[in-house]
Every structure is written in structure tokens, then in C-alpha cells.
Design a protein around this motif. Structure first.
Motif, PDB file in Angstrom:
ATOM      1  N   VAL A 178      18.194  22.628 -50.759  1.00  0.00           N
ATOM      2  CA  VAL A 178      19.475  23.277 -51.054  1.00  0.00           C
ATOM      3  C   VAL A 178      20.286  23.384 -49.773  1.00  0.00           C
ATOM      4  CG1 VAL A 178      20.591  25.443 -51.706  1.00  0.00           C
ATOM      5  CG2 VAL A 178      18.710  24.549 -53.083  1.00  0.00           C
ATOM      6  N   LEU A 215      17.783  24.826 -60.575  1.00  0.00           N
ATOM      7  CA  LEU A 215      17.369  23.698 -59.731  1.00  0.00           C
ATOM      8  C   LEU A 215      16.386  22.803 -60.470  1.00  0.00           C
ATOM      9  CD1 LEU A 215      16.918  25.500 -56.288  1.00  0.00           C
ATOM     10  CD2 LEU A 215      18.967  24.439 -57.248  1.00  0.00           C
ATOM     11  N   VAL A 260      19.519  31.577 -55.005  1.00  0.00           N
ATOM     12  CA  VAL A 260      18.881  30.320 -54.616  1.00  0.00           C
ATOM     13  C   VAL A 260      17.384  30.525 -54.391  1.00  0.00           C
ATOM     14  CG1 VAL A 260      18.696  28.632 -52.746  1.00  0.00           C
ATOM     15  CG2 VAL A 260      20.937  29.217 -53.687  1.00  0.00           C
ATOM     16  N   PRO A 282      13.549  26.688 -54.181  1.00  0.00           N
ATOM     17  CA  PRO A 282      13.687  25.331 -53.650  1.00  0.00           C
ATOM     18  C   PRO A 282      12.675  25.091 -52.536  1.00  0.00           C
ATOM     19  CG  PRO A 282      15.322  26.741 -52.654  1.00  0.00           C
ATOM     20  CD  PRO A 282      14.595  27.596 -53.671  1.00  0.00           C
TER      21      PRO A 282
END
Length: 301
Positions: free
Chosen positions: A31, A117, A49, A54
Motif C-alpha cells: 500500500v 485489499l 489500511v 497489507p
């Protein structure tokens, strides 16, 4: 896969010393968040996030003066500086420093769901896309006229399926395509994404808007914020026009949508007028900057 966390600043041309922690549950994407003076929005962005797990998070800071880089460090991100060279250079730097074969750009004023994601990665693999943009929804809360108009514009122009051009608010791109085509530092502000995707499509890449992945974007609430953004878009579109002799195929789509829903006529007239004003001022500036105009006319970074 591995999770790479670096809490240090690096010069733009340096590769960090690698520190890795095994984490088989991580989604195999890098990311990248490009941010300049985004301290207010960055906490929400990074928290969302990290919840999506990620493999790594890179924050490319554009010489912020409001503590943006410090906030990124607190969340354990790789923090690098683009030395104030602008958005095209920031995206290019982040891609070069990434380690995974899929890179997801997320704007600092956007956030994702815990499954965003993974959904982007899965759909891109299944459909064979080189790039895939998440469906953008507005942040929860009461909407202003300008925010409601922006939601309508996106729904009209960004329908699930194959696309000719994408934005980068929450978008997966294959790393090999990023390194082969490259974002152009000549696009210091807006339209750096359109320029990249115009050139990527010419190189044979395919991309689309997601039918499964969702992200949230903080649209501009006041007329002043909206006007500044659209003027800024226009400046980028002028550079796009110099290079590609085109602005966007989305204008025709928007015109058709207005015919179906005429209540949005004012929104689009104001939007197009401000964009045109930004383009006009940038065309004047380019007339006196022969070096930049020459770079744009070359057709590649």
C-alpha cells in the motif's frame, strides 16, 4: 508472505535496510499513500489500511509542515520524502520502493474496509486486470450539495467492468506495469493518474472498476473546497491535453447522465467551468515554460 515495517526517513534514491516479520495472514499487496499536509485525514486512512493487513505500507511525504510524516511513523509505515517534487514523482518513488507484485495506491483522504485489499487482489487476478479501482463511496454522514454531486458523477462515470482510464484514490496496479510505464514527475499535481493509464493502455494493459471492492473517499464539502479542487484538476488536464491531445472520454458519459438526471446540471456546469478556468491558466503558464512543454510533448517520462 512477509510484512515489512520501516520507521525511518530515507533520501529519495536510497533503499532501506530490510527488516521483516513473518505474517502469513497478510494480503500480498504493497500500500502506498502519497500525502502532503494531510495530518487531519491520515490517521483514519492508516487505521483502515492496517485493519486490511497489507504486506507493507509506504507513506511518501511531500515535505509536509503539519506533522504528516510523524503520524505515519507512529503507525509503523515506511516514511520517505519526494523532496516536494509533486504527485507524479511521489507515486513513482513509492512504486520503486515497493516489494510486492501488486501495489495499491490509497489517497490520504480515503479509507478502506478490512476486506478491500483482498477483494481488489482477488478480482484483479480472476479478471486478468493489470489495474483495478475500488468502488468509491462517500464517508458516512450528511452530504452537502457538492458531495452529493460528486457521488452522482462517480456512479455515472465509474461503472463496474472494463475501463479506459482510472483514478488512484484506491487502486491496485501491477508492479511490473508501474515500473515499465511509470508515473511522470512532469505531472506534479492532478491528472498524473490519467496520463499513466493513457500510456498503460497504449502499452496493452487492461483495467477496470471493481464490482466487489469498496473504499470511502472524503469528497469536498464546501463550494470553496470544491472550486479549488476543480481548478487544480483543470491545471492537470491542461498538461494531459498537451501530451495526449485529449482530456477524457468521461465528458460524453457525464453529458448522457445529465440528460437522465437534469437536477445535476448546475453541479456539472460549475465543475466544467472551474476545470476550464484551471486549464486556461495552465495553458498560459506552459506557453512561457518551453522546457516543461517539450517534456510533455515527448509523450513519455
Amino acid at each position: 508472505c512477509l510484512v515489512h515495517w520501516y520507521a525511518q526517513d530515507m533520501p529519495a534514491d536510497a533503499e532501506p535496510e530490510r527488516q521483516t516479520t513473518p505474517n502469513p495472514a497478510a494480503t500480498p499487496v504493497s500500500v502506498i499513500v502519497c500525502a502532503r499536509n494531510r495530518a487531519r485525514e491520515l490517521t483514519r486512512c492508516l487505521e483502515s489500511v492496517l485493519a486490511a493487513r497489507p504486506a507493507e505500507v509506504i507513506v511518501v511525504d511531500g515535505r509536509s509542515t503539519d506533522g504528516t510524516a510523524e503520524i505515519a511513523r507512529q503507525y509503523g509505515a515506511i516514511v520517505v520524502s519526494d523532496e516536494g517534487r509533486g504527485l507524479g514523482a511521489a507515486r513513482r518513488l513509492g512504486a520503486e520502493l515497493s516489494h510486492e507484485d501488486a501495489v495499491v495506491f490509497i489517497d490520504a483522504d480515503a479509507s478502506v474496509r478490512p476486506d478491500t485489499l483482498e477483494a481488489l487482489r482477488r478480482e484483479a487476478d480472476e479478471m486478468g486486470y493489470d489495474a483495478l479501482q475500488a468502488r468509491l463511496e462517500s464517508m458516512p454522514g450528511r452530504l452537502t450539495y457538492w458531495q452529493a454531486g460528486e457521488i452522482w458523477r462517480r456512479r455515472s462515470q465509474e461503472r463496474p467492468g472494463r475501463a479506459r482510464v482510472l483514478g488512484c484514490q484506491a487502486t491496485l496496479i501491477r508492479r511490473d506495469l508501474l515500473l515499465r510505464v511509470g508515473f511522470d514527475p512532469a505531472f506534479q499535481g492532478a491528472a498524473e493518474d490519467h496520463d499513466f493509464f493513457f500510456r498503460a493502455r497504449a502499452a496493452g494493459a487492461t483495467f477496470g472498476h471493481s464490482a466487489s471492492a469498496v473504499a470511502y473517499h472524503e469528497d469536498r464539502a464546501t463550494f470553496r473546497e470544491f472550486a479549488r479542487q476543480r481548478f487544480w484538476y483543470g491545471q492537470g488536464m491542461a498538461r494531459l491535453a498537451v501530451r495526449h491531445r485529449a482530456v477524457s472520454s468521461q465528458v460524453g458519459i457525464a453529458a448522457e447522465a445529465i440528460h437522465r438526471e437534469p437536477r445535476h446540471v448546475l453541479f456539472m456546469v460549475v465543475s466544467w467551468s472551474l476545470t476550464a478556468l484551471g486549464m486556461a491558466t495552465e495553458f498560459v503558464a506552459l506557453a512561457f515554460d518551453r522546457g516543461l512543454r517539450g517534456r510533455l510533448q515527448q509523450g513519455h517520462p
